[in-house]
Design a protein around this motif. Sequence first.
Motif, mmCIF file in Angstrom:
data_model
loop_
_atom_site.group_PDB
_atom_site.id
_atom_site.type_symbol
_atom_site.label_atom_id
_atom_site.label_comp_id
_atom_site.label_asym_id
_atom_site.label_seq_id
_atom_site.Cartn_x
_atom_site.Cartn_y
_atom_site.Cartn_z
ATOM 1 N N ALA A 117 0.829 -1.199 0.000
ATOM 2 C CA ALA A 117 0.000 0.000 0.000
ATOM 3 C C ALA A 117 0.869 1.256 0.000
ATOM 4 O O ALA A 117 2.014 1.248 0.466
ATOM 5 N N ASP A 118 0.293 2.354 -0.500
ATOM 6 C CA ASP A 118 1.025 3.621 -0.567
ATOM 7 C C ASP A 118 1.479 4.089 0.810
ATOM 8 O O ASP A 118 2.571 4.641 0.962
ATOM 9 N N GLU A 119 0.641 3.889 1.819
ATOM 10 C CA GLU A 119 0.989 4.363 3.158
ATOM 11 C C GLU A 119 2.198 3.627 3.718
ATOM 12 O O GLU A 119 2.850 4.120 4.646
ATOM 13 N N ARG A 120 2.509 2.460 3.177
ATOM 14 C CA ARG A 120 3.713 1.735 3.580
ATOM 15 C C ARG A 120 4.895 2.109 2.689
ATOM 16 O O ARG A 120 6.027 2.233 3.154
ATOM 17 N N LYS A 121 4.619 2.295 1.410
ATOM 18 C CA LYS A 121 5.702 2.643 0.490
ATOM 19 C C LYS A 121 6.344 3.982 0.831
ATOM 20 O O LYS A 121 7.556 4.155 0.701
ATOM 21 N N ILE A 122 5.531 4.927 1.269
ATOM 22 C CA ILE A 122 6.057 6.266 1.524
ATOM 23 C C ILE A 122 7.031 6.280 2.698
ATOM 24 O O ILE A 122 7.841 7.207 2.845
ATOM 25 N N ASP A 123 7.001 5.241 3.509
ATOM 26 C CA ASP A 123 7.936 5.164 4.632
ATOM 27 C C ASP A 123 9.377 4.979 4.171
ATOM 28 O O ASP A 123 10.298 5.021 4.990
ATOM 29 N N ILE A 124 9.582 4.791 2.885
ATOM 30 C CA ILE A 124 10.942 4.672 2.365
ATOM 31 C C ILE A 124 11.735 5.949 2.623
ATOM 32 O O ILE A 124 12.958 5.927 2.770
ATOM 33 N N PHE A 125 11.033 7.091 2.728
ATOM 34 C CA PHE A 125 11.716 8.352 3.007
ATOM 35 C C PHE A 125 12.152 8.469 4.464
ATOM 36 O O PHE A 125 12.887 9.392 4.815
ATOM 37 N N SER A 126 11.691 7.545 5.295
ATOM 38 C CA SER A 126 12.133 7.510 6.690
ATOM 39 C C SER A 126 13.359 6.624 6.857
ATOM 40 O O SER A 126 13.820 6.414 7.976
ATOM 41 N N ARG A 127 13.874 6.103 5.758
ATOM 42 C CA ARG A 127 15.066 5.264 5.772
ATOM 43 C C ARG A 127 16.239 6.036 5.162
ATOM 44 O O ARG A 127 16.055 6.983 4.396
ATOM 45 N N ASN A 128 17.420 5.598 5.483
ATOM 46 C CA ASN A 128 18.617 6.224 4.942
ATOM 47 C C ASN A 128 18.605 6.146 3.416
ATOM 48 O O ASN A 128 18.294 5.100 2.834
ATOM 49 N N ARG A 129 18.951 7.244 2.795
ATOM 50 C CA ARG A 129 18.905 7.332 1.332
ATOM 51 C C ARG A 129 19.793 6.286 0.664
ATOM 52 O O ARG A 129 19.504 5.812 -0.440
ATOM 53 N N HIS A 130 20.876 5.909 1.348
ATOM 54 C CA HIS A 130 21.788 4.913 0.781
ATOM 55 C C HIS A 130 21.146 3.532 0.684
ATOM 56 O O HIS A 130 21.630 2.691 -0.083
ATOM 57 N N LYS A 131 20.085 3.294 1.446
ATOM 58 C CA LYS A 131 19.441 1.980 1.412
ATOM 59 C C LYS A 131 18.668 1.768 0.115
ATOM 60 O O LYS A 131 18.412 0.628 -0.270
ATOM 61 N N TRP A 132 18.279 2.853 -0.551
ATOM 62 C CA TRP A 132 17.448 2.706 -1.750
ATOM 63 C C TRP A 132 17.941 3.550 -2.923
ATOM 64 O O TRP A 132 17.192 3.816 -3.861
ATOM 65 N N GLU A 133 19.221 3.929 -2.902
ATOM 66 C CA GLU A 133 19.739 4.797 -3.958
ATOM 67 C C GLU A 133 19.708 4.128 -5.333
ATOM 68 O O GLU A 133 19.655 4.814 -6.354
ATOM 69 N N ARG A 134 19.704 2.801 -5.368
ATOM 70 C CA ARG A 134 19.658 2.092 -6.655
ATOM 71 C C ARG A 134 18.347 2.327 -7.393
ATOM 72 O O ARG A 134 18.291 2.225 -8.625
#
Length: 586
Positions: free
Chosen positions: A501-518
């Motif tokens: 769900a979108d409400e879970r996906k948006i939590d990616i911004f609460s993680r370190n940017r290096h975790k999802w830079e790919r």
Amino acid sequence: MATIAPEVEAELGSVIKADDRAALEKDNALLRAEINDLQSKITTTIPFKGTTTSGLEVDMDAVVEVETDVFLYIFTELMRPGTATVLSVPECTKMFGQITRSDLVDRNSGYEELLVLASMKIASGNRKYAAVRLMLGALLSTFDTMTDIYMVYTYYSTNEHAFARATMFSLFANIAIQLGIVVLQNKNLGLGRLVKEMMYVIFFIKPGVDASRVVLGTEQSVGSVTNPKIEMILSKLSELFTEAIPGSLIQSYAFLTGANQTTAAIFSIIVSIFCAAFTSAGVSFDMDLDRASRAQTPQFFGYIPNGMKVKGKVFLSMFVMSACQLAAKAFACALGAVQSFLVVFAYMAIDFAIFFGYKLCRRDFWYWIPVDGATGIFVSILFRIIGKTVTDFTALLQFRHPFDLGGAYYCWTLLSTPFVCFYFGWAYLQYVESEEGEARNLPMKLFPWQVYTGIGSLMLVHFINVMYFLTTINSKYIRTFYSTLSGNQQEIGNFVNPERADERKIDIFSRNRHKWERIEEEVLDWVNLKIPEWNESQPTWWNARRKASIPDWAVREEGYLKSIRSVEVIEVVKRMRTSRREWGWG
């Protein structure tokens, strides 16, 4: 909300207390949340033996698809042999004749009310169990501190100043870190609140205060950094890392080499081990049962099954696991330190080098906290050291999470423990039998059978307990104990999951940017596409905190940025950012 039918209420009068019924009527939202949490539906055969209100003996099997915990509760607690049943003979007949829950509700008007009451009864029992466990942990923590203070006095009285200073340093380190947590948590809540919270730490009653807040369901204060539950867990981890584990090591070494081979010294070591084990088990237990955690990462959280009895078994097994790990590791390291502190330090240095090398090779060095730059490097190193140390000595299950050690490295930690412990035991025996060891005139010299029996017994109990633990948890989560999934892979996998769900996906911004830079471009495309949609539909989760979590640089159009930067959101942003440079925003 379902109302309680008078006839059902009358029949339940001796089972359901009046205050429980009042709580049911008072807190509809909480009750419904508890019921939803219990709705793990399965098809199962449940044997029922009992006596109905008319005296009819019932002994039959029923195949039903229903809320498992609630159904079992009804037939094991409310309809036990020798007690009056809550349903009449026709109602029992109807219930046993059904296959699905919908049929039960349609053909048995009292079932829905009974289900609600039974759910509430189970929820009440769960809360009481949690209250007892949390308060017991708080008392044990405070008692551990008192025994440490007593040992400081004892060391000074026998002129063992080095042991006294080392113990005091661990106590003060714990106090300092907990004061830091208190300052961060309460700095925006006024001087009076801040001073009061600091006094709780200084007078060693903070564990009890934290536990009472969690038990009472205290909400997060406006302006605080996190909720009371997370604050309690952070305080527990601080206690483990700075006091409980070091205290066990210091006192074990002092017992082997000092002048205090007394019952009080042994008792203090046992208390430290039990306190650390209880804390370790409690952290993992609370995190797994947390609804938000299970919703956010269902593939990791949820290994503890429903049911009071099985939860108790799992917690006890987790406690034994941590106690055996710490007792064996502390004893072994103390034996190694008798030969030389350099031996222990060399082992730890090599162990940490392997761990950090493993993380770097997998490009998983950065911790998940969204801090970049030099501060981010420091935070990542610090939390990696804390997580690794706590896991090494207590086998804390939460740290098998991909964001921490990961399943594979956690498994390696458990498997390598016996080899490390037996090596230190062997090194100790070689030393005490050497000329150098003989010349040292140690007050206590252990025989080989004592060393190997002690370590071997702890490792045997540890192994048997781990096997038992794996049979009590939900089997689909066993893979998380050896998974090679990295933190980066999990974060990216969560985001690209089309069912998330979108409400879970948006939590990616609460993680370190290096975790999802790919997948950064994909994330930015997604959020810029979704912002106008969310602004229009205004889902309940699209609140100030979620808007503030989106950094300025992620929003490509100025109009979109202005739309998510209201006065309220800007205030949240200011609290979240200590500086733009630290967080790497803008």
